[in-house]
Design a protein around this motif. Structure first.
Motif, PDB file in Angstrom:
ATOM      1  N   ALA A 135     -28.464 -16.109-101.582  1.00  0.00           N
ATOM      2  CA  ALA A 135     -29.072 -16.152-102.929  1.00  0.00           C
ATOM      3  C   ALA A 135     -27.976 -16.003-103.993  1.00  0.00           C
ATOM      4  O   ALA A 135     -27.995 -16.671-105.023  1.00  0.00           O
ATOM      5  CB  ALA A 135     -30.125 -15.052-103.072  1.00  0.00           C
ATOM      6  N   LYS A 136     -27.005 -15.152-103.729  1.00  0.00           N
ATOM      7  CA  LYS A 136     -25.881 -14.969-104.670  1.00  0.00           C
ATOM      8  C   LYS A 136     -25.091 -16.264-104.803  1.00  0.00           C
ATOM      9  O   LYS A 136     -24.770 -16.706-105.899  1.00  0.00           O
ATOM     10  CB  LYS A 136     -24.909 -13.905-104.158  1.00  0.00           C
ATOM     11  N   GLN A 137     -24.784 -16.830-103.626  1.00  0.00           N
ATOM     12  CA  GLN A 137     -23.968 -18.054-103.628  1.00  0.00           C
ATOM     13  C   GLN A 137     -24.645 -19.168-104.391  1.00  0.00           C
ATOM     14  O   GLN A 137     -23.989 -20.012-104.980  1.00  0.00           O
ATOM     15  CB  GLN A 137     -23.775 -18.534-102.191  1.00  0.00           C
ATOM     16  N   GLN A 138     -25.991 -19.181-104.330  1.00  0.00           N
ATOM     17  CA  GLN A 138     -26.691 -20.293-104.968  1.00  0.00           C
ATOM     18  C   GLN A 138     -26.993 -20.027-106.430  1.00  0.00           C
ATOM     19  O   GLN A 138     -27.872 -20.659-106.995  1.00  0.00           O
ATOM     20  CB  GLN A 138     -27.945 -20.625-104.169  1.00  0.00           C
ATOM     21  N   GLY A 139     -26.326 -19.051-107.004  1.00  0.00           N
ATOM     22  CA  GLY A 139     -26.449 -18.894-108.453  1.00  0.00           C
ATOM     23  C   GLY A 139     -27.074 -17.592-108.897  1.00  0.00           C
ATOM     24  O   GLY A 139     -27.297 -17.390-110.083  1.00  0.00           O
ATOM     25  N   LYS A 140     -27.407 -16.694-107.966  1.00  0.00           N
ATOM     26  CA  LYS A 140     -27.923 -15.357-108.305  1.00  0.00           C
ATOM     27  C   LYS A 140     -29.300 -15.407-108.974  1.00  0.00           C
ATOM     28  O   LYS A 140     -29.847 -16.482-109.182  1.00  0.00           O
ATOM     29  CB  LYS A 140     -26.937 -14.605-109.213  1.00  0.00           C
ATOM     30  N   ASN A 141     -29.841 -14.208-109.287  1.00  0.00           N
ATOM     31  CA  ASN A 141     -31.142 -14.072-109.943  1.00  0.00           C
ATOM     32  C   ASN A 141     -32.226 -14.850-109.211  1.00  0.00           C
ATOM     33  O   ASN A 141     -32.982 -15.601-109.813  1.00  0.00           O
ATOM     34  CB  ASN A 141     -31.038 -14.532-111.399  1.00  0.00           C
ATOM     35  N   ASP A 142     -32.284 -14.696-107.897  1.00  0.00           N
ATOM     36  CA  ASP A 142     -33.246 -15.449-107.099  1.00  0.00           C
ATOM     37  C   ASP A 142     -33.417 -14.750-105.758  1.00  0.00           C
ATOM     38  O   ASP A 142     -32.689 -13.815-105.452  1.00  0.00           O
ATOM     39  CB  ASP A 142     -32.730 -16.879-106.891  1.00  0.00           C
ATOM     40  N   PHE A 143     -34.404 -15.232-104.977  1.00  0.00           N
ATOM     41  CA  PHE A 143     -34.545 -14.670-103.635  1.00  0.00           C
ATOM     42  C   PHE A 143     -34.352 -15.773-102.600  1.00  0.00           C
ATOM     43  O   PHE A 143     -34.457 -16.957-102.925  1.00  0.00           O
ATOM     44  CB  PHE A 143     -35.922 -14.014-103.459  1.00  0.00           C
ATOM     45  N   GLN A 144     -34.061 -15.365-101.376  1.00  0.00           N
ATOM     46  CA  GLN A 144     -33.909 -16.304-100.269  1.00  0.00           C
ATOM     47  C   GLN A 144     -34.544 -15.702 -99.037  1.00  0.00           C
ATOM     48  O   GLN A 144     -34.353 -14.514 -98.758  1.00  0.00           O
ATOM     49  CB  GLN A 144     -32.417 -16.518 -99.945  1.00  0.00           C
TER      50      GLN A 144
END
Ligand code: C2E
Ligand code: MG
Ligand code: MG
Length: 439
Positions: free
Chosen positions: A138-147
């Protein structure tokens, strides 16, 4: 207590054929907040975040502080992955409202990884590890999100490891290359500088962009050696262009946070300038706001030394970090680079246009030059001209180019400028410039 409760929840779920969700949360850029606002505010923020997180949960759920800015959650009795993602969404939403720490308004976001028992692991250790991996994604994909955890994340983690190993050898094998992107004066249309942007010519993966290996190189410490190579190569290239008769321009080089913390940065820049024979005024260093704010005292003293040497200093990606206006005043800067996030929508979003106008006024008020990044259209260029922005950089004028192509563009410009001058002053003779083949 977290371990105990997780074991209990897993045993119960196993017996009744139910699911358990484990979440791993890590606040985004918390370190910057801590460094900028101080640890007391950081602590207070963590407490407030914990309160808000707790309010998103049911009494039967568990929340724990795992360490630093990390929290772990146990959600027993979820019926589906959807149940878990709904809670993750609720958490992201609850953080949207700003926090008030000692009178400061702070915005904070988080990245969340979710692992579901029994699918993503049957024991506490595996579940936490997989939730952590998903969080990392989730961090790698731009943060502020869940995976949600996916089994192939294991191979992707391995992928990172392989990449890290390859990176060790890349410098010795000469696999790094620099591309150069021109910066153009908006009034004269002339190239005033080139920004050196590193790429990794990987034998199998092809051209790898810096976003994919600079963070890794920072983590492993290899950034020091790579950064030195970039400085050395960029300065040597600039000198070679001057030697070939091209009009002198600045070469801008990006410095990473870790490079900036090196205690001998100023000496190594000084040495590289001497070795390559480039005058300091033709080197520009780009630092980001987060670097600048790490330790203000040290930053200012380093920047002052560089400025005394004659090196140009610009603040990159301006407007996206945490620098305060008061500190901007104390930094010995020459240029503000407006982040391309503001430029992107400036012709459709009146707010972005207003921000750019304000940044230009702010920069000029502080006696700084202002350059806009990521200019892709004529409309954006026209707007920037209309608000008196000094320079631009972006695909509209040119993408970053390999050295030979950049030199060609730069030389073609020279001829145009000579022609233009010859038309203006037909009586004067102009010294013909050497034309050279660049490699
Ligand atoms: P940056 O310094 O802000 O560099 C500008 C980035 O914007 C470059 O991406 C460039 O290719 C891209 N760009 C330029 N014009 C446009 C445009 O019109 N539209 C769009 N969409 N993008 C545009 P790149 O080369 O991938 O570099 C990304 C970042 O990697 C750089 O951001 C810089 O922070 C870092 N970086 C690059 N080279 C180095 C280096 O040698 N050392 C360190 N420490 N960091 C580097
Ligand atoms: Mg830059
Ligand atoms: Mg930038």
């Amino acid at each position: 207590m977290f371990d105990q409760r997780l074991s209990l929840a897993l045993a119960y779920a196993h017996q009744w054929g139910e699911m358990v969700a484990v979440m791993f949360l890590d606040l985004d850029r918390f370190k910057t907040i801590n460094n900028t606002l101080g640890h007391a505010s950081g602590d207070q923020l963590l407490q407030q975040v914990a309160d808000r997180l707790a309010k998103c949960l049911k009494p039967s759920d568990t929340i724990a502080r795992w360490g630093g800015d990390e929290f772990t959650l146990i959600l027993p009795q979820v019926r589906s992955a959807h149940d878990a993602t709904k809670i993750a969404q609720r958490i992201l939403k609850t953080l949207k409202t700003s926090f008030d720490c000692h009178g400061q308004e702070i915005h904070v976001t988080t990245s969340i990884g979710i692992a579901l028992a029994p699918y993503d692991g049957g024991d506490a250790e595996t579940l936490l590890k997989n939730a952590d991996r998903a969080m990392y994604r989730a961090k790698q994909q731009g943060k502020n999100d869940f995976q949600l955890y996916m089994p192939d994340m294991n191979t992707q983690a391995l992928d990172q490891l392989v990449l890290a190993n390859d990176l060790y050898r890349a410098l010795n094998r000469g696999e790094f290359v620099l591309h150069y992107q021109p910066q153009v004066n908006l009034k004269t249309g002339k190239i005033v500088a080139m920004e050196a942007l590193v790429r990794w010519q990987h034998p199998i993966r092809g051209l790898v962009p810096p976003s994919q290996f600079i963070p890794l190189a920072e983590e492993t410490g290899q950034i020091k050696a790579i950064g030195e190579w970039v400085l050395q190569t960029a300065c040597a290239q600039n000198r070679a262009w001057q030697d070939a008769g091209l009009f002198p321009i600045r070469m801008a080089v990006n410095l990473s946070a870790r490079q900036f913390q090196q205690h001998n940065l100023v000496q190594s820049i000084d040495r590289i300038l001497a070795e390559t024979g480039l005058e300091a005024q033709y080197l520009e260093v780009e630092i980001t706001e987060s670097i600048a704010m790490q330790d203000m005292g040290i930053t200012i003293s380093i920047l002052e030394e560089l400025r005394a040497m004659g090196v140009y200093i610009s603040l990159d990606d301006f407007g996206t970090g945490y620098s305060s206006l008061a500190t901007l005043k104390n930094f010995p800067l020459h240029t503000l680079k407006i982040d391309r996030a503001f430029v992107k929508d400036l012709t459709t979003d009146a707010k972005d246009a207003a921000l750019i106008r304000a940044i230009v006024a702010l920069g000029h008020g502080l006696n700084l030059e202002v350059i806009a990044e990521g200019v892709e259209t004529a409309e954006q260029q026209d707007f920037l001209c209309s608000v008196d922005c000094d320079a631009m950089q972006g695909y509209f004028f040119s993408k970053p180019l390999p050295a030979a192509a950049a030199a060609q563009l730069y030389q073609a410009q020279l001829h145009q400028a000579q022609l233009h001058q010859a038309q203006l002053y037909p009586d004067q003779e102009f010294v013909a410039q050497q034309s050279t083949v660049f490699t």
